[in-house]
Design a protein around this motif. Sequence first.
Motif, short mmCIF file in Angstrom:
data_model
loop_
_atom_site.label_atom_id
_atom_site.label_comp_id
_atom_site.label_asym_id
_atom_site.label_seq_id
_atom_site.Cartn_x
_atom_site.Cartn_y
_atom_site.Cartn_z
N ASP A 126 13.64 4.74 -0.28
CA ASP A 126 12.81 4.78 -1.48
C ASP A 126 11.39 5.19 -1.08
O ASP A 126 10.46 4.39 -1.16
CB ASP A 126 12.81 3.42 -2.18
CG ASP A 126 12.01 3.43 -3.49
OD1 ASP A 126 11.76 4.53 -4.03
OD2 ASP A 126 11.63 2.34 -3.95
N SER A 127 11.23 6.42 -0.66
CA SER A 127 9.92 6.88 -0.20
C SER A 127 8.88 6.79 -1.31
O SER A 127 7.74 6.36 -1.09
CB SER A 127 10.01 8.33 0.30
OG SER A 127 10.65 8.41 1.54
N GLU A 128 9.24 7.20 -2.51
CA GLU A 128 8.27 7.21 -3.60
C GLU A 128 7.81 5.80 -3.95
O GLU A 128 6.63 5.57 -4.23
CB GLU A 128 8.85 7.93 -4.81
CG GLU A 128 9.07 9.43 -4.56
CD GLU A 128 9.58 10.16 -5.79
OE1 GLU A 128 9.77 9.49 -6.85
OE2 GLU A 128 9.80 11.38 -5.69
N GLY A 129 8.74 4.85 -3.94
CA GLY A 129 8.36 3.46 -4.21
C GLY A 129 7.45 2.91 -3.12
O GLY A 129 6.48 2.20 -3.42
N PHE A 130 7.76 3.23 -1.86
CA PHE A 130 6.93 2.79 -0.74
C PHE A 130 5.52 3.36 -0.85
O PHE A 130 4.53 2.64 -0.68
CB PHE A 130 7.59 3.21 0.56
CG PHE A 130 6.77 2.93 1.79
CD1 PHE A 130 6.46 1.63 2.16
CD2 PHE A 130 6.32 3.97 2.59
CE1 PHE A 130 5.71 1.36 3.30
CE2 PHE A 130 5.57 3.72 3.74
CZ PHE A 130 5.26 2.41 4.09
N ILE A 131 5.42 4.64 -1.15
CA ILE A 131 4.11 5.26 -1.30
C ILE A 131 3.32 4.59 -2.41
O ILE A 131 2.14 4.25 -2.25
CB ILE A 131 4.27 6.77 -1.58
CG1 ILE A 131 4.80 7.49 -0.33
CG2 ILE A 131 2.93 7.39 -2.01
CD1 ILE A 131 5.28 8.90 -0.61
N HIS A 132 3.95 4.38 -3.55
CA HIS A 132 3.24 3.78 -4.68
C HIS A 132 2.73 2.38 -4.34
O HIS A 132 1.58 2.04 -4.62
CB HIS A 132 4.18 3.72 -5.89
CG HIS A 132 3.56 3.13 -7.12
ND1 HIS A 132 2.53 3.74 -7.79
CD2 HIS A 132 3.80 1.96 -7.78
CE1 HIS A 132 2.17 3.00 -8.82
NE2 HIS A 132 2.92 1.92 -8.83
N ARG A 133 3.58 1.57 -3.71
CA ARG A 133 3.16 0.21 -3.34
C ARG A 133 2.00 0.24 -2.35
O ARG A 133 1.05 -0.54 -2.47
CB ARG A 133 4.34 -0.56 -2.74
CG ARG A 133 5.42 -0.93 -3.73
CD ARG A 133 6.39 -1.94 -3.15
NE ARG A 133 7.03 -1.47 -1.92
CZ ARG A 133 8.13 -0.72 -1.90
NH1 ARG A 133 8.69 -0.32 -3.04
NH2 ARG A 133 8.65 -0.35 -0.74
N MET A 134 2.07 1.13 -1.37
CA MET A 134 1.01 1.17 -0.36
C MET A 134 -0.30 1.66 -0.95
O MET A 134 -1.37 1.14 -0.61
CB MET A 134 1.44 2.06 0.81
CG MET A 134 2.58 1.50 1.64
SD MET A 134 2.26 -0.17 2.30
CE MET A 134 0.90 0.16 3.42
N LEU A 135 -0.27 2.62 -1.84
CA LEU A 135 -1.51 3.09 -2.46
C LEU A 135 -2.17 1.97 -3.27
O LEU A 135 -3.40 1.83 -3.26
CB LEU A 135 -1.26 4.31 -3.33
CG LEU A 135 -0.77 5.58 -2.62
CD1 LEU A 135 -0.74 6.75 -3.60
CD2 LEU A 135 -1.61 5.91 -1.40
N LEU A 136 -1.37 1.18 -3.96
CA LEU A 136 -1.92 0.03 -4.68
C LEU A 136 -2.56 -0.96 -3.71
O LEU A 136 -3.63 -1.53 -3.99
CB LEU A 136 -0.83 -0.65 -5.50
CG LEU A 136 -0.32 0.10 -6.73
CD1 LEU A 136 0.87 -0.63 -7.35
CD2 LEU A 136 -1.44 0.27 -7.78
N ARG A 137 -1.91 -1.18 -2.58
CA ARG A 137 -2.46 -2.11 -1.58
C ARG A 137 -3.75 -1.56 -0.97
O ARG A 137 -4.69 -2.31 -0.72
CB ARG A 137 -1.41 -2.35 -0.49
CG ARG A 137 -0.22 -3.15 -0.97
CD ARG A 137 0.88 -3.17 0.07
NE ARG A 137 2.01 -3.99 -0.37
CZ ARG A 137 3.16 -4.11 0.29
NH1 ARG A 137 3.31 -3.46 1.43
NH2 ARG A 137 4.12 -4.86 -0.17
N PHE A 138 -3.78 -0.25 -0.74
CA PHE A 138 -4.99 0.35 -0.19
C PHE A 138 -6.15 0.17 -1.17
O PHE A 138 -7.26 -0.15 -0.77
CB PHE A 138 -4.77 1.83 0.09
CG PHE A 138 -3.81 2.12 1.22
CD1 PHE A 138 -3.32 1.10 2.02
CD2 PHE A 138 -3.40 3.41 1.48
CE1 PHE A 138 -2.44 1.36 3.06
CE2 PHE A 138 -2.53 3.68 2.51
CZ PHE A 138 -2.04 2.67 3.30
N ARG A 139 -5.88 0.40 -2.45
CA ARG A 139 -6.95 0.23 -3.44
C ARG A 139 -7.47 -1.21 -3.45
O ARG A 139 -8.68 -1.44 -3.54
CB ARG A 139 -6.45 0.59 -4.84
CG ARG A 139 -7.53 0.46 -5.92
CD ARG A 139 -7.02 0.75 -7.31
NE ARG A 139 -6.01 -0.20 -7.74
CZ ARG A 139 -5.49 -0.23 -8.97
NH1 ARG A 139 -5.87 0.66 -9.87
NH2 ARG A 139 -4.58 -1.11 -9.29
N ALA A 140 -6.59 -2.17 -3.30
CA ALA A 140 -7.01 -3.57 -3.34
C ALA A 140 -7.81 -3.97 -2.11
O ALA A 140 -8.66 -4.86 -2.19
CB ALA A 140 -5.78 -4.47 -3.47
#
Length: 223
Positions: A126-140
């Motif tokens: 699930d590359s797209e899900g992983f990317i989305h979760r990590m970008l949210l974490r980076f923003r936080a």
Amino acid sequence: MRPEEKAENCARYAERLARFGHDPRSLGWDKRQHRLRYAALLDYWPRERLSVLDVGCGFGDLAGFCAAGGRDIAYTGIDLSPELIATGSAAAPDRDLRVWDWDVEGAPGRFDLILASGLFHHRLEDSEGFIHRMLLRFRAAAAMGFAVNFMSTTAERRYPHLHYADPAAMLAQGLSLSRRVLLRHDYMPFEFTLIVDLRQEFAAASSAFAGFEALVDLPPSEE
């Protein structure tokens, strides 16, 4: 990222390290474009002293790139691979390198800037899900912003073990996180960098973000 994928990731890098040692090829950079990637991630940001988190840091060579270019940073590098971290720490004992699993341990702190080079290159279930979760974490976890790179769907030749991201889709994701976004697809034909600037304040008189106000010709005051 599933536990099996993390184990596969660490095994892949351990095998390369045994073959090549402290070398870009151990990280999969066979064409040695790592310095070009670092420049694309960094050139946008101010050269004042910043705290930087390098996610998937490998040997922590980004810190050496910054030092060679006269960029003063407070550097922290994290990676899943104990072997890569041990090799990087042996080469630069004073460098803050940590074996770290964000999924398990959470963010290792709050930083001005978060960077990730190659973190999203390998295909996952699930590359797209992983990317989305990590970008949210980076923003936080980022005070100023973050920059990440991707293999591009514009690549004419694709490999089944790599993930290729749609630049337009990634730009849309960036804009969902901040109104101040830059997508660089100008330095390689088959890769791009997404830069998300979280400093979104702007001057009401000019409607320009900080740093761009001087380029706006404001009307004369009516007073």
